[in-house]
Motif scaffolding. Structure first.
Motif, PDB file in Angstrom:
ATOM      1  N   ALA A   1       0.831  -1.204   0.000  1.00  0.00           N
ATOM      2  CA  ALA A   1       0.000   0.000   0.000  1.00  0.00           C
ATOM      3  C   ALA A   1       0.864   1.252   0.000  1.00  0.00           C
ATOM      4  N   PHE A   2       1.883   1.247   0.864  1.00  0.00           N
ATOM      5  CA  PHE A   2       2.771   2.417   0.943  1.00  0.00           C
ATOM      6  C   PHE A   2       3.563   2.555  -0.342  1.00  0.00           C
ATOM      7  N   PHE A   3       4.061   1.418  -0.804  1.00  0.00           N
ATOM      8  CA  PHE A   3       4.959   1.474  -1.958  1.00  0.00           C
ATOM      9  C   PHE A   3       4.238   2.001  -3.179  1.00  0.00           C
ATOM     10  N   PHE A   4       2.967   1.638  -3.323  1.00  0.00           N
ATOM     11  CA  PHE A   4       2.257   2.107  -4.504  1.00  0.00           C
ATOM     12  C   PHE A   4       2.168   3.628  -4.496  1.00  0.00           C
ATOM     13  N   SER A   5       1.891   4.146  -3.325  1.00  0.00           N
ATOM     14  CA  SER A   5       1.805   5.598  -3.211  1.00  0.00           C
ATOM     15  C   SER A   5       3.147   6.263  -3.508  1.00  0.00           C
ATOM     16  N   PHE A   6       4.196   5.702  -2.927  1.00  0.00           N
ATOM     17  CA  PHE A   6       5.515   6.305  -3.146  1.00  0.00           C
ATOM     18  C   PHE A   6       5.977   6.098  -4.583  1.00  0.00           C
ATOM     19  N   ALA A   7       5.611   4.922  -5.128  1.00  0.00           N
ATOM     20  CA  ALA A   7       6.074   4.611  -6.487  1.00  0.00           C
ATOM     21  C   ALA A   7       5.514   5.610  -7.483  1.00  0.00           C
ATOM     22  N   VAL A   8       4.286   6.069  -7.223  1.00  0.00           N
ATOM     23  CA  VAL A   8       3.715   7.069  -8.122  1.00  0.00           C
ATOM     24  C   VAL A   8       4.508   8.365  -8.032  1.00  0.00           C
TER      25      VAL A   8
ATOM     26  N   LEU B   1       9.921  14.805  -6.739  1.00  0.00           N
ATOM     27  CA  LEU B   1      10.241  13.397  -6.986  1.00  0.00           C
ATOM     28  C   LEU B   1      10.908  12.775  -5.771  1.00  0.00           C
ATOM     29  N   LYS B   2      11.580  13.627  -5.003  1.00  0.00           N
ATOM     30  CA  LYS B   2      12.276  13.082  -3.829  1.00  0.00           C
ATOM     31  C   LYS B   2      11.332  12.764  -2.691  1.00  0.00           C
ATOM     32  N   LEU B   3      10.101  13.297  -2.764  1.00  0.00           N
ATOM     33  CA  LEU B   3       9.155  12.975  -1.700  1.00  0.00           C
ATOM     34  C   LEU B   3       8.910  11.472  -1.664  1.00  0.00           C
ATOM     35  N   GLY B   4       8.785  10.870  -2.840  1.00  0.00           N
ATOM     36  CA  GLY B   4       8.538   9.432  -2.897  1.00  0.00           C
ATOM     37  C   GLY B   4       9.683   8.639  -2.315  1.00  0.00           C
ATOM     38  N   THR B   5      10.899   8.966  -2.770  1.00  0.00           N
ATOM     39  CA  THR B   5      12.054   8.216  -2.263  1.00  0.00           C
ATOM     40  C   THR B   5      12.264   8.493  -0.787  1.00  0.00           C
ATOM     41  N   TYR B   6      11.971   9.741  -0.387  1.00  0.00           N
ATOM     42  CA  TYR B   6      12.087  10.051   1.043  1.00  0.00           C
ATOM     43  C   TYR B   6      11.095   9.217   1.843  1.00  0.00           C
ATOM     44  N   GLY B   7       9.903   9.056   1.297  1.00  0.00           N
ATOM     45  CA  GLY B   7       8.915   8.218   1.969  1.00  0.00           C
ATOM     46  C   GLY B   7       9.400   6.787   2.100  1.00  0.00           C
ATOM     47  N   ILE B   8      10.038   6.298   1.041  1.00  0.00           N
ATOM     48  CA  ILE B   8      10.562   4.927   1.113  1.00  0.00           C
ATOM     49  C   ILE B   8      11.631   4.829   2.197  1.00  0.00           C
ATOM     50  N   ILE B   9      12.520   5.821   2.229  1.00  0.00           N
ATOM     51  CA  ILE B   9      13.577   5.782   3.244  1.00  0.00           C
ATOM     52  C   ILE B   9      12.973   5.853   4.640  1.00  0.00           C
ATOM     53  N   ARG B  10      12.030   6.779   4.804  1.00  0.00           N
ATOM     54  CA  ARG B  10      11.560   7.087   6.152  1.00  0.00           C
ATOM     55  C   ARG B  10      10.550   6.056   6.647  1.00  0.00           C
ATOM     56  N   TYR B  11       9.695   5.577   5.760  1.00  0.00           N
ATOM     57  CA  TYR B  11       8.606   4.732   6.233  1.00  0.00           C
ATOM     58  C   TYR B  11       8.671   3.291   5.734  1.00  0.00           C
ATOM     59  N   SER B  12       8.832   3.097   4.431  1.00  0.00           N
ATOM     60  CA  SER B  12       8.765   1.721   3.926  1.00  0.00           C
ATOM     61  C   SER B  12       9.854   0.847   4.521  1.00  0.00           C
ATOM     62  N   LEU B  13      11.084   1.367   4.528  1.00  0.00           N
ATOM     63  CA  LEU B  13      12.184   0.509   4.978  1.00  0.00           C
ATOM     64  C   LEU B  13      12.152   0.253   6.478  1.00  0.00           C
TER      65      LEU B  13
END
Lengths: 499, 712
Positions: free
Chosen positions: A217-224, A255-267
């Motif tokens: 769920a998170f990844f889909f949002s960040f992936a967009v 664009l960095k918001l998505g990757t930042y989300g991955i760093i901060r939340y997904s991982l």
């Protein structure tokens, strides 16, 4: 009472933006005020950088305000080394964005004048600061989505063609659709943990099954937002239609918001799922790099080429994040910073051309080095930065990522490394078409080289690209402890040894 | 040290005893830590020397950069002559110090290593900006800086009338700077800086006359194909980091013996680490040194100005690959399979380029293919573990090939930019000086006895034979045939350009004259280099037991072919020289006496096939363009962009949603028709299907519902 840096940083542009939006002041004053505000924010972020303690991997400058005490939602801000870098990047790019649109933004109609544009940028800046500094998932989510609104208006109102409606529609529908899943995930997390505070969530460990669904769920949002391969469609459209400053901001920060989300939340929140889905991400990223690179070669619009290149580069950073070793991880963060600078600079270059000739189609350009040599020098510099030539910051980022990725999975590194070849193909082809050959005097009949204002826009970007390429340690230094902390906890929670 | 000539020794010693003393001193102070227990004056002197030598090393590196900056950014202020003077002078300083260290290294093979500041330090990856000066570096240093100096001088006259002279000079200096970075790096990543930097500069230099489409195409081709090689090299560096955990030369090379027999997974296959890394490094060298398969950029790169061809495509950029092979010799030596691969590629390149050069009509293209062919020799020398001979040939080749290119430039300059040899002719009497220079260059290239090429080329072939392996024998015979072709096309070039009756327009021959001093002087210097360099340097570079390349080149004891090469039977040793001289005579006879019969080549269908095959460069370009270029680009447009991006993803993405919403809203609006039996029917359908799913013994996966949803 100590000075509250973060809340000042967050509220100052917002209040000024609202002020400019609703109070009748002249356009010139509004421009000057907003530029001043962004520069003050930049100095403030530099001050935060100076006061920041590198040796510490916990959050610093923490400020907490009670928001909904009954439901444990706390308005909490704090930064660590990673978010510090992104805040610096935002604060750095903002004055350049405003300066670049100083004279190119015109009054659209009776409703939208120049000062609205600048006010929207100030509001956007404060939203982005909130995203990067918030320690609460709900707040993060709200502002992650709120960023959409000013950007939607910027593209929709100040875009260049009628196609901007389509672009804004694509931008909105993708991002919103992605975030819906994330909202469900957040609600689920809230029900599970009873809080959405980051520190609490990190301590919590979800069961593997739940992690997988939540991660998706998170990844889909960040992936967009990133965007990763199948959902990248909005990006070239939005880039092409947005005004120059909008493109710079889109490429540089949004664009960095998505990757930042991955760093901060997904991982950190879903470590098991991250490991589980790592091959999936690697596959997507590898395909995306080759796919977008070869697609970039066949574009007819300058901005589209750079936009596809941007997708390719940002997908490399995703690979770096999922390499799960320090070299790749820090390289990915560094590459994001570098991409923000280089890609932003390339969009600025296109903006300079568009201001003069009002076209972005490659076929109308040629032989610009005869007419505007200084500009072409800058364009060459950023082109070679885009193809990650050593000595520029993208080389450091890309090579660190590829080092890390090779450590993790050599085939992925092989696929990702093909950008070394392909990026040179599209970038130099574009550069060659624009600047070399004979002047197409049937199309280009007015030319003047970069103005002093444009030079002031470009110079900091050139400087930062070179500093990042030759002595990147000043940026990497602040990443060491918190990335090590993040990856250590990650490896521990996975209970397996990645080295 | 094996310098036989007594007089030379005396000369050197008298001139450089001071340097010798310095060399001895510096040997003891590689690390600039002052030792205690000595008297104060000596200590001060030592530290002074260490600082002095460091500043000398830095001036080698950074003076070209300063010159480039001056010419590039301040060319407007210092003027055309000023910028030329500044950059030529800065290259001169660099050249002077390079020769200083080169000659002092004859007496004491010193190596310097120093570190400036950290570059990237993340986790276990520490990369510093560090510099390493050892014998191998000195050799390439003198080659690069000398040729660069002469080319700077030459260009000041050659493109005197071009409005962009400062820009050109700036590019040349920048190129030299990157080349110096490449050869003085102490780790692979920093070497990669120079590696990519020279690629960029060659892009800019080939594209110097940027209005020409051919130049644009050649420039993009050069950097694109080079970057394919860079891709391989980069992967090799990543694999090195995976295997060793470092990219420093010192660490990597000392670690190699422990890596033998180790393997790792690349793709899904299990590879021997040493072989895999060696292969990837060799791919880098293939790109840069224009070996078969990635060679196509080199002949096209002659579209640049001629001094560029001389500097880049004769002396420096193409030597980078060979330098890399020699530098990584401690690594490659442990993989005999890859050594065989290298030998095979080198020998094939030598033959391919030599045969192609036979039938080219462009003056510069013949020389370019000759470069390609000579690089093949150098590379297969590395393949049979004769790195020192390869480097020796590289140095010799730099002199005579730069000479040939500069002579060609002189001819082109004199005759008004005509490059087709068939349209020149008869210049021997008009340009006697250029003619004599090009004769020296051609003879040196062909390996005429006692000129530079003779000493290195024959030793390469002897070493190849002396390896007594199938790859060695293969390359020996291929190399001998290539030697025949080399002499053949050299004399053909001489004959068509200088000796044959004049074929050009009269107007072009009317104003013909020898070029200015700035053009002639480099020719004289290079001609001296072509004649004497091999003879003087032979013993120190390739003399048996010479310790010149003491630590910088590693040859595994079981690959030491020099000795067996030295004691081959005479007929084997003389075979290449015989082939070369035979080639010269046959070419001269053919063009002098039977020239009118040559048209037979084009009339006879079988011979015409050979003519076309060689003239069209073995159809490599055609193959690449049609198989990879066209299909790749059409795939990029028709499939990835049109079909997937603007087709599939849009239909199944946002526009599918918006269109289907419209469709569904219309079709659902039909359901509310107002008739009771319609509603009743839909209720019944729902109840039946729902009870079927709920009550049936099968378990339906959720995907089924999704399918039904889409079928609606």
């Amino acid at each position: 009472m100590p000075f509250s840096y973060i809340s000042t940083l967050v509220t100052f542009p917002f209040i000024t933006g609202v002020f400019i939006l609703f109070f009748p002041i002249t356009p010139l004053h509004s421009k000057r005020i907003s530029l001043l505000v962004t520069i003050v924010c930049f100095y403030l972020s530099i001050l935060i950088w100076v006061l920041f303690d590198y040796s510490n991997d916990t959050f610093q400058f923490v400020e907490t305000f009670s928001w909904y005490p009954s439901s444990n939602v706390i308005l909490s801000f704090g930064i660590d080394g990673i978010s510090l870098m992104f805040i610096l990047l935002t604060a750095f790019l903002m004055p350049i964005c405003l300066l670049s649109s100083w004279s190119s933004i015109k009054k659209k109609n009776n409703f939208f004048a120049e000062h609205h544009f600048f006010a929207l940028f100030l509001i956007l800046e404060s939203f982005i600061f909130v995203v990067f500094s918030s320690l609460d998932l709900i707040v993060f989510y709200s502002f992650f989505e709120a960023v959409l609104m000013p950007m939607f208006l910027i593209i929709g109102i100040w875009g260049s063609r009628e196609r901007k409606i389509r672009a804004a529609y694509l931008f909105f529908i993708y991002t919103l659709f992605g975030s819906l899943l994330m909202l469900l995930g957040i609600l689920f997390i809230y029900l599970e943990c009873g809080s959405t505070h980051y520190i609490i969530l990190v301590e919590n460990s979800f069961s593997p099954e739940k992690q997988k669904y939540l991660w998706l769920a998170f990844f889909f949002s960040f992936a967009v937002k990133v965007p990763i391969f199948p959902v990248h469609l909005w990006l070239p459209e939005a880039h092409v239609e947005a005004p120059t400053a909008g493109s710079v901001l889109l490429a540089g920060i949004l664009l960095k918001l998505g990757t930042y989300g991955i760093i901060r939340y997904s991982l950190p929140l879903f470590p098991l799922a991250s490991v589980f889905f790592r091959p999936f991400v690697f596959a997507l990223g590898s395909v995306a790099i080759i796919y977008t690179s070869i697609t970039a070669i066949r574009q007819s619009d300058i901005k589209r080429v750079i936009a596809y290149a941007s997708v390719a580069h940002i997908n490399i950073t995703v690979l770096g994040l999922f390499s799960f070793n320090l070299v790749g991880f820090e390289g990915a963060i560094f590459q994001m910073l570098s991409h923000g600078v280089v890609s932003g600079a390339l969009f600025l270059c296109v903006g300079v051309l568009y201001d003069r000739h009002h076209s972005r189609l490659i076929k109308y350009y040629g032989g610009l080095v005869h007419t505007i040599p200084l500009f072409i020098t800058l364009f060459l510099f950023f082109t070679i930065a885009n193809i990650a030539l050593p000595g520029t910051s993208s080389f450091v980022g890309e090579f660190l990522i590829l080092f890390g990725t090779f450590y993790a999975n050599s085939f992925t590194a092989f696929a990702a490394g093909s950008s070394i070849v392909l990026s040179s193909a599209y970038s130099l082809w574009l550069f060659n078409r624009l600047s070399y050959g004979n002047v197409k005097s049937q199309f280009i009949n007015i030319s003047f080289d970069i103005t002093k204002r444009e030079f002031y826009c470009f110079f900091p970007l050139v400087f930062l690209t070179l500093v990042g390429g030759i002595y990147p340690n000043i940026f990497l230094k602040s990443l060491h402890s918190c990335s090590a902390g993040l990856l250590c906890s990650f490896i521990l929670s996975n209970d397996f040894n990645l080295y | 040290m094996v310098v036989e000539k007594k007089s030379v020794v005396v000369f050197y010693k008298s001139l450089f005893c001071f340097f010798y003393f310095f060399g001895q001193m510096s040997e003891r102070f590689k690390v600039p830590v002052l030792k205690t227990g000595k008297n104060n004056i000596l200590r001060k002197f030592e530290s002074c020397f260490v600082r002095l030598s460091y500043s000398m090393f830095f001036s080698i590196l950074f003076f070209p950069f300063l010159g480039s900056l001056f010419a590039g950014f301040f060319g407007r202020f210092v003027g055309r002559k000023g910028s030329v003077f500044l950059s030529t002078f800065s290259i001169f300083i660099s050249c002077f110090f390079s020769w200083f260290f080169f000659i002092s290294s004859f007496y004491s093979p010193i190596s310097f290593h120093f570190v400036l500041f950290p570059w990237m330090s993340v986790s276990s990856l520490f990369i510093y900006w560090g510099f390493l000066f050892d014998s191998l570096t000195y050799v390439i240093l003198i080659v690069v800086t000398s040729v660069s100096l002469l080319v700077h001088l030459y260009s000041s006259s050659y493109i005197e009338n071009d409005p962009h002279l400062p820009r050109f000079i700036s590019y040349l200096s920048l190129f030299t700077f990157f080349m110096l970075i490449l050869i003085t790096a102490d780790n692979f990543i920093q070497m990669f800086v120079g590696w990519e930097g020279v690629g960029l500069c060659s892009f800019l230099l080939i594209n110097f006359w940027f209005t020409r489409i051919q130049a644009n195409k050649a420039a993009i081709k050069a950097i694109f194909i080079n970057r394919i090689g860079d891709y391989g090299l980069a992967l090799g560096i990543f694999a090195l980091y995976l295997a060793v955990g470092s990219v420093d030369y010192a660490i990597v090379f000392s670690y190699v013996p422990f890596l033998v027999q180790n393997s790792f997974y690349f793709f899904i296959f299990n590879f021997d680490i040493v072989s895999c890394v060696s292969l990837l490094i060799f791919i880098g060298a293939v790109g840069k040194s224009a070996q078969l398969s990635l060679h196509t950029w080199l002949p096209d790169a002659i579209e640049g100005p001629t001094p560029v061809s001389a500097l880049i495509h004769a002396a420096t950029i193409v030597t980078a690959g060979v330098f890399l092979l020699a530098r990584s010799s401690p690594f490659i030596e442990y993989s005999s399979f890859i050594l065989n691969v290298i030998t095979f590629f080198g020998a094939s390149t030598a033959l391919f380029a030599a045969t192609t050069g036979l039938l080219q009509n462009d003056l510069k293209k013949v020389i370019a293919y000759s470069t390609c062919s000579q690089l093949g020799y150098i590379v297969f020398a590395c393949g049979v573990s004769a790195y020192h001979v390869g480097v020796f040939h590289l140095a010799n080749h730099a002199f005579f090939k730069a000479l040939l290119f500069l002579c060609a430039g002189s001819v082109i300059h004199a005759i008004g930019d005509e490059q087709d040899m068939r349209k020149i002719g008869g210049l021997a009497k008009l340009l006697p000086f250029t003619y004599s220079s090009i004769v020296i260059g051609s003879l040196a290239l062909g390996g005429f006895p006692f000129l530079s090429g003779f000493y290195s080329k024959d030793i390469i072939l002897e070493n190849a034979y002396g390896a007594f392996s199938s790859a060695g024998h293969f390359s020996f015979f291929i190399g001998s045939v290539a030697a025949f072709c080399t002499s053949f096309y050299s004399i053909r070039l001489l004959y068509l350009t200088f000796l044959s009756p004049a074929n050009g327009f009269k107007k072009r021959f009317e104003n013909i004259h020898e070029s200015s001093f700035a053009i002639s002087f480099p020719l004289v210097c290079l001609a001296f280099g072509s004649i004497f360099f091999g003879f003087f340097i032979k013993d120190s570079f390739i003399g048996l037991g010479s310790s010149f390349f003491n630590q910088s080149i590693f040859i595994a004891p079981f690959h030491l072919n020099s000795f067996s090469g030295e004691f081959l039977p005479s007929h084997i040793k003389l075979f290449p020289s015989f082939m070369a001289i035979f080639g010269m005579f046959s070419s001269f006879l053919l063009f002098n006496l039977f020239r009118s019969e040559l048209v037979f080549f084009k009339l006879n269908p079988y011979l015409r096939f050979f003519y076309t095959f060689f003239n069209k460069k073995w159809f490599f370009d055609k193959f690449y363009v049609e198989i990879f270029g066209q299909s790749g680009l059409s795939f990029a447009f028709q499939h990835t962009y049109s079909l997937i991006d603007r087709g599939f993803f849009e239909i199944f993405g946002p526009f599918g949603i918006s269109n289907s919403t419209q469709f569904f809203s219309i079709s659902f609006s039909f359901l509310s028709s107002g008739h009771l039996y319609h509603y009743l029917f839909s209720i019944l359908i729902f109840i039946f299907s729902f009870s079927f799913f709920i009550l049936s013994p099968f378990s339906f996966s959720p995907i089924f519902f999704v399918l039904i949803f889409f079928m609606m």
